[in-house]
Design an enzyme around this catalytic site. Structure first.
Site, PDB file in Angstrom:
ATOM      1  N   ASP A  26       0.835  -1.212   0.000  1.00  0.00           N
ATOM      2  CA  ASP A  26       0.000   0.000   0.000  1.00  0.00           C
ATOM      3  C   ASP A  26       0.867   1.258   0.000  1.00  0.00           C
ATOM      4  O   ASP A  26       1.977   1.255   0.519  1.00  0.00           O
ATOM      5  CB  ASP A  26      -0.915  -0.030   1.235  1.00  0.00           C
ATOM      6  CG  ASP A  26      -2.113   0.897   1.091  1.00  0.00           C
ATOM      7  OD1 ASP A  26      -2.330   1.428  -0.018  1.00  0.00           O
ATOM      8  OD2 ASP A  26      -2.819   1.096   2.093  1.00  0.00           O
ATOM      9  N   ASN A  74     -10.973  -2.699  -5.472  1.00  0.00           N
ATOM     10  CA  ASN A  74     -10.184  -1.771  -6.298  1.00  0.00           C
ATOM     11  C   ASN A  74     -10.814  -1.482  -7.669  1.00  0.00           C
ATOM     12  O   ASN A  74     -10.445  -0.514  -8.336  1.00  0.00           O
ATOM     13  CB  ASN A  74      -8.740  -2.277  -6.490  1.00  0.00           C
ATOM     14  CG  ASN A  74      -7.880  -2.148  -5.251  1.00  0.00           C
ATOM     15  OD1 ASN A  74      -7.017  -2.987  -4.988  1.00  0.00           O
ATOM     16  ND2 ASN A  74      -8.095  -1.104  -4.465  1.00  0.00           N
TER      17      ASN A  74
END
Ligand code: IPE
Ligand code: IPE
Ligand code: MG
Length: 254
Positions: A26, A74
């Site tokens: 991330d 996502n």
């Protein structure tokens, strides 16, 4: 090799390595922003971090490395970013299969691959097929992955077997359940260590069943800057923890 990196590496107890390390990669977007660039620039630079820690994990002797590359959630990102990510995957897979072969690393994937764009799925399946006999380490990519969806799917499979009379409800055990998860179907053991970069401290629908007893390690380092020494640091931290599995400290000392 940098002195710090070497020192960290030598502090790792090789007999106490986690068999399986999972990583939530991330911070690509924030890293790009810091550099005044579009988010995709961060994803592109994240590829070097993937190469670096895959190499580090294989060198150490870790058996499984799972990287969370794209979650089911996502898809909700801007279309342009999703498209760029999918193309980057194709490009990277085409380039890196050679490296995987050279380093004897097997590629696998978890997640719902059927919903990936054709080119991405093809590149992935080709990479998996080409590397299937490699034995030094298994690199697992989590793509269009959702832990809840995976758990529901396992529940559905078991329900169907019960309905068909192949299994009694009381025979639905942890082992049978786990065997119907993506990981179980591919004989991937549960991760002992879960790393998340970028300072976020959440799981984001990753391997919910499998991390029941994993040690969690959070680092503020943004993914494009994640390097071997950061993996070493996480493993050293892991090795200093006492994994009690419900017991007391005194019991473990016996
Ligand atoms: C992780 O970085 C990569 C993917 C989720 C594909 P992000 O893109 O989430 O980066 P941040 O969280 O916006 O910084
Ligand atoms: C989790 O990162 C998914 C991947 C690393 C692929 P996100 O950046 O998408 O997670 P949230 O939505 O901020 O929790
Ligand atoms: Mg993020």
């Amino acid at each position: 090799m940098q002195a710090v990196r070497m020192e960290l590496k030598s502090a790792i107890i090789l007999e106490k390595l986690p068999r399986h390390v999972a990583v939530i990669m991330d911070g690509n977007g924030r890293w790009a922003k810091q550099h005044g660039k579009p988010r995709v620039f961060g994803h592109r630079n994240g590829v070097q971090a993937v190469r670096d820690i895959t190499e580090a994990a294989a060198e150490l002797g870790i058996e499984y490395l799972t990287l969370y590359a794209f979650s089911t959630e996502n898809w909700n990102r801007p279309k342009i970013e999703v498209g760029a990510l999918m193309r980057l995957l194709v490009e990277t897979l085409h380039k890196e299969v050679k490296t995987l072969m050279k380093n004897n690393i097997r590629l696998m994937a978890i997640g719902d691959l059927s919903q990936l764009p054709d080119a991405t799925r093809r590149a992935l399946l080709q990479g998996i097929e080409t590397t299937k006999n490699n034995s030094r380490m298994t690199l697992v990519l989590a793509l269009n992955y959702s832990a809840r969806r995976e758990i529901l799917q396992a529940a559905r499979l078991l329900a169907e077997q019960v309905q068909a009379g192949e299994l009694k409800p009381e025979e639905v055990s942890e082992e049978r359940f786990a065997a119907r998860l993506n990981t179980g179907m591919n004989q991937i053991p549960d991760p002992e260590l879960l790393i998340r970069s970028s300072g976020e401290q959440r799981i984001s629908n990753f391997l919910l069943w499998q991390i029941a007893y994993a040690e969690l390690y959070f680092t503020p380092v943004l993914w494009p800057e994640f390097r071997k020494e950061h993996l070493y640091q996480a493993i050293i931290d892991f090795q200093q923890r006492e994994r009690r599995f419900g017991k007391t400290s005194e019991q473990l000392a016996q």
